[in-house]
Design a protein around this motif. Structure first.
Motif, PDB file in Angstrom:
ATOM      1  N   LEU A   1       0.827  -1.205   0.000  1.00 31.26           N
ATOM      2  CA  LEU A   1       0.000   0.000   0.000  1.00 31.26           C
ATOM      3  C   LEU A   1       0.864   1.259   0.000  1.00 31.26           C
ATOM      4  O   LEU A   1       0.575   2.234  -0.718  1.00 31.26           O
ATOM      5  CB  LEU A   1      -0.925   0.008   1.215  1.00 31.26           C
ATOM      6  N   GLU A   2       1.924   1.231   0.772  1.00 34.02           N
ATOM      7  CA  GLU A   2       2.823   2.384   0.844  1.00 34.02           C
ATOM      8  C   GLU A   2       3.447   2.677  -0.517  1.00 34.02           C
ATOM      9  O   GLU A   2       3.524   3.833  -0.952  1.00 34.02           O
ATOM     10  CB  GLU A   2       3.908   2.116   1.886  1.00 34.02           C
ATOM     11  N   LYS A   3       3.890   1.622  -1.216  1.00 33.44           N
ATOM     12  CA  LYS A   3       4.484   1.805  -2.544  1.00 33.44           C
ATOM     13  C   LYS A   3       3.457   2.323  -3.550  1.00 33.44           C
ATOM     14  O   LYS A   3       3.731   3.244  -4.317  1.00 33.44           O
ATOM     15  CB  LYS A   3       5.064   0.473  -3.046  1.00 33.44           C
ATOM     16  N   LEU A   4       2.269   1.733  -3.536  1.00 31.44           N
ATOM     17  CA  LEU A   4       1.239   2.109  -4.496  1.00 31.44           C
ATOM     18  C   LEU A   4       0.779   3.547  -4.294  1.00 31.44           C
ATOM     19  O   LEU A   4       0.526   4.280  -5.261  1.00 31.44           O
ATOM     20  CB  LEU A   4       0.049   1.152  -4.387  1.00 31.44           C
ATOM     21  N   LEU A   5       0.682   3.958  -3.038  1.00 27.11           N
ATOM     22  CA  LEU A   5       0.301   5.338  -2.744  1.00 27.11           C
ATOM     23  C   LEU A   5       1.392   6.309  -3.186  1.00 27.11           C
ATOM     24  O   LEU A   5       1.111   7.371  -3.748  1.00 27.11           O
ATOM     25  CB  LEU A   5       0.028   5.498  -1.244  1.00 27.11           C
ATOM     26  N   ALA A   6       2.640   5.929  -2.943  1.00 25.80           N
ATOM     27  CA  ALA A   6       3.764   6.795  -3.311  1.00 25.80           C
ATOM     28  C   ALA A   6       3.860   6.977  -4.823  1.00 25.80           C
ATOM     29  O   ALA A   6       4.254   8.051  -5.307  1.00 25.80           O
ATOM     30  CB  ALA A   6       5.066   6.219  -2.762  1.00 25.80           C
ATOM     31  N   GLN A   7       3.504   5.939  -5.581  1.00 20.40           N
ATOM     32  CA  GLN A   7       3.572   6.007  -7.045  1.00 20.40           C
ATOM     33  C   GLN A   7       2.280   6.500  -7.675  1.00 20.40           C
ATOM     34  O   GLN A   7       2.148   6.547  -8.901  1.00 20.40           O
ATOM     35  CB  GLN A   7       3.918   4.616  -7.609  1.00 20.40           C
ATOM     36  N   ASN A   8       1.298   6.850  -6.809  1.00 17.35           N
ATOM     37  CA  ASN A   8       0.000   7.355  -7.283  1.00 17.35           C
ATOM     38  C   ASN A   8      -0.755   6.328  -8.113  1.00 17.35           C
ATOM     39  O   ASN A   8      -1.562   6.686  -8.980  1.00 17.35           O
ATOM     40  CB  ASN A   8       0.178   8.656  -8.082  1.00 17.35           C
ATOM     41  N   ASP A   9      -0.523   5.045  -7.871  1.00 17.84           N
ATOM     42  CA  ASP A   9      -1.299   3.999  -8.522  1.00 17.84           C
ATOM     43  C   ASP A   9      -2.636   3.810  -7.822  1.00 17.84           C
ATOM     44  O   ASP A   9      -3.597   3.323  -8.430  1.00 17.84           O
ATOM     45  CB  ASP A   9      -0.516   2.679  -8.528  1.00 17.84           C
ATOM     46  N   ILE A  10      -2.689   4.183  -6.540  1.00 17.75           N
ATOM     47  CA  ILE A  10      -3.937   4.202  -5.794  1.00 17.75           C
ATOM     48  C   ILE A  10      -3.986   5.498  -4.985  1.00 17.75           C
ATOM     49  O   ILE A  10      -2.942   6.128  -4.756  1.00 17.75           O
ATOM     50  CB  ILE A  10      -4.083   2.990  -4.846  1.00 17.75           C
ATOM     51  N   VAL A  11      -5.177   5.887  -4.588  1.00 15.09           N
ATOM     52  CA  VAL A  11      -5.332   7.049  -3.711  1.00 15.09           C
ATOM     53  C   VAL A  11      -6.189   6.631  -2.527  1.00 15.09           C
ATOM     54  O   VAL A  11      -7.059   5.758  -2.644  1.00 15.09           O
ATOM     55  CB  VAL A  11      -5.985   8.245  -4.447  1.00 15.09           C
ATOM     56  N   GLU A  12      -5.929   7.241  -1.383  1.00 12.35           N
ATOM     57  CA  GLU A  12      -6.686   6.914  -0.178  1.00 12.35           C
ATOM     58  C   GLU A  12      -7.970   7.740  -0.157  1.00 12.35           C
ATOM     59  O   GLU A  12      -7.970   8.929  -0.478  1.00 12.35           O
ATOM     60  CB  GLU A  12      -5.842   7.208   1.062  1.00 12.35           C
ATOM     61  N   THR A  13      -9.065   7.095   0.208  1.00 14.97           N
ATOM     62  CA  THR A  13     -10.358   7.772   0.298  1.00 14.97           C
ATOM     63  C   THR A  13     -10.906   7.593   1.713  1.00 14.97           C
ATOM     64  O   THR A  13     -10.329   6.877   2.538  1.00 14.97           O
ATOM     65  CB  THR A  13     -11.364   7.185  -0.708  1.00 14.97           C
ATOM     66  N   ALA A  14     -12.025   8.225   1.968  1.00 10.54           N
ATOM     67  CA  ALA A  14     -12.657   8.108   3.282  1.00 10.54           C
ATOM     68  C   ALA A  14     -13.184   6.699   3.518  1.00 10.54           C
ATOM     69  O   ALA A  14     -13.438   6.304   4.662  1.00 10.54           O
ATOM     70  CB  ALA A  14     -13.791   9.119   3.397  1.00 10.54           C
ATOM     71  N   ASP A  15     -13.328   5.932   2.442  1.00 18.61           N
ATOM     72  CA  ASP A  15     -13.907   4.593   2.553  1.00 18.61           C
ATOM     73  C   ASP A  15     -12.944   3.511   2.062  1.00 18.61           C
ATOM     74  O   ASP A  15     -13.359   2.478   1.549  1.00 18.61           O
ATOM     75  CB  ASP A  15     -15.204   4.542   1.739  1.00 18.61           C
ATOM     76  N   GLY A  16     -11.639   3.753   2.204  1.00 20.86           N
ATOM     77  CA  GLY A  16     -10.657   2.758   1.779  1.00 20.86           C
ATOM     78  C   GLY A  16      -9.676   3.328   0.775  1.00 20.86           C
ATOM     79  O   GLY A  16      -9.034   4.346   1.030  1.00 20.86           O
ATOM     80  N   TRP A  17      -9.571   2.685  -0.399  1.00 18.63           N
ATOM     81  CA  TRP A  17      -8.667   3.150  -1.448  1.00 18.63           C
ATOM     82  C   TRP A  17      -9.368   3.076  -2.801  1.00 18.63           C
ATOM     83  O   TRP A  17     -10.373   2.380  -2.966  1.00 18.63           O
ATOM     84  CB  TRP A  17      -7.399   2.281  -1.508  1.00 18.63           C
TER      85      TRP A  17
END
Length: 270
Positions: A155-171
């Motif tokens: 999750l840390e890698k994916l967030l750092a590379q902007n492949d996923i974004v965090e939302t109020a209800d998960g990702w």
């Protein structure tokens, strides 16, 4: 001259010409024509929109520019679209071009892939797009049978590379799917496929036949036709993804691995 919307081949030619000019400010269209081994007058007509390349010339140009598989398909198919006059055939070419465009737009660079090259990284991107996605690291860990620490690292890698974004209800995944260049060797890609093969062996040993399918066929091949065979496999894979991968109510994450490899020694053609 500004290229028209569907004239991707001109975009690609312009881009390659501009790259040459960046390296050498004195680089001319005549020099570009020389490197591509085409008449400068013909290349000028293509650049200005007076004419489009013939299909044999398109293949020649793609080879001389060293285009990868996807860019080559985009280059040649956009020329086919411009030349096609029969509406029924034109519609088919348009659909193919649209599919190629989507693949080009979602293709990761090797540098990007090397940062998120674990099977779990890709599985998480798909899992959070399910109809009822897991919403915590613990739920993801349970879904894939791994430690929570592994999930958090992904999750840390994916967030750092902007492949996923965090939302109020998960990702949320920023792209539905992402592919890697299929015509360049890479240790990261080899390791990824090795991980997938290990997962496949575990599924073969542990999962019931109702939830898996393993098919193998041994057949003879003319190695000169391997590029055509690989292209057919890619087309079949893309068709399956279009038909099943975008349906609603998806509730599980699957991997489709189509493996083609020699089991006899490959003789060099003389």
């Amino acid at each position: 001259m500004k290229p028209n919307e569907n004239q991707h081949y001109r975009d690609i030619l312009f881009q390659h010409f501009e790259k040459k000019k960046i390296r050498n400010s004195r680089y001319s269209l005549r020099a570009f024509a020389r490197d591509l081994e085409v008449p400068v007058s013909r290349l000028s007509d293509v650049f200005t929109g007076k004419k489009s390349p013939s299909l044999p010339m398109a293949t020649h140009l793609a080879l001389k520019m060293g285009l990868g598989t996807l860019q080559k398909d985009l280059f040649i198919t956009s020329i086919q679209l411009e030349k096609e006059k029969i509406q029924a055939r034109k519609s088919l070419v348009e659909k193919r071009l649209e599919l190629i465009q989507k693949k080009v737009q979602s293709q990761w660079t090797l540098e990007h892939f090397e940062l998120v090259s674990k099977w779990l990284d890709h599985a998480i991107c798909v899992a959070i797009s399910l109809d009822k996605p897991p919403k915590t690291p613990e739920q993801l860990a349970q879904m894939f049978g791994v430690d929570v620490a592994e999930v958090n690292a992904s999750l840390e890698k994916l967030l750092a590379q902007n492949d996923i974004v965090e939302t109020a209800d998960g990702w949320m995944a920023t792209e539905a799917t992402s592919t890697t260049p299929d015509d360049k060797p890479s240790l990261a890609i080899r390791q990824f496929h090795s991980e997938i093969l290990t997962k496949a062996k575990a599924s073969l040993a542990n999962d019931p036949m109702e939830v898996r399918d393993f098919t193998s066929i041994i057949f003879s091949v003319n190695t000169q036709e391997l590029p055509i065979l690989k292209k057919r496999i890619a087309e079949m894979r893309d068709q399956l993804m279009m038909e099943f991968g975008s349906t609603k109510d998806c509730d599980a994450v699957y991997d489709l691995s189509l493996v083609l490899f020699p089991i006899s020694e490959i003789k060099e053609n003389k």
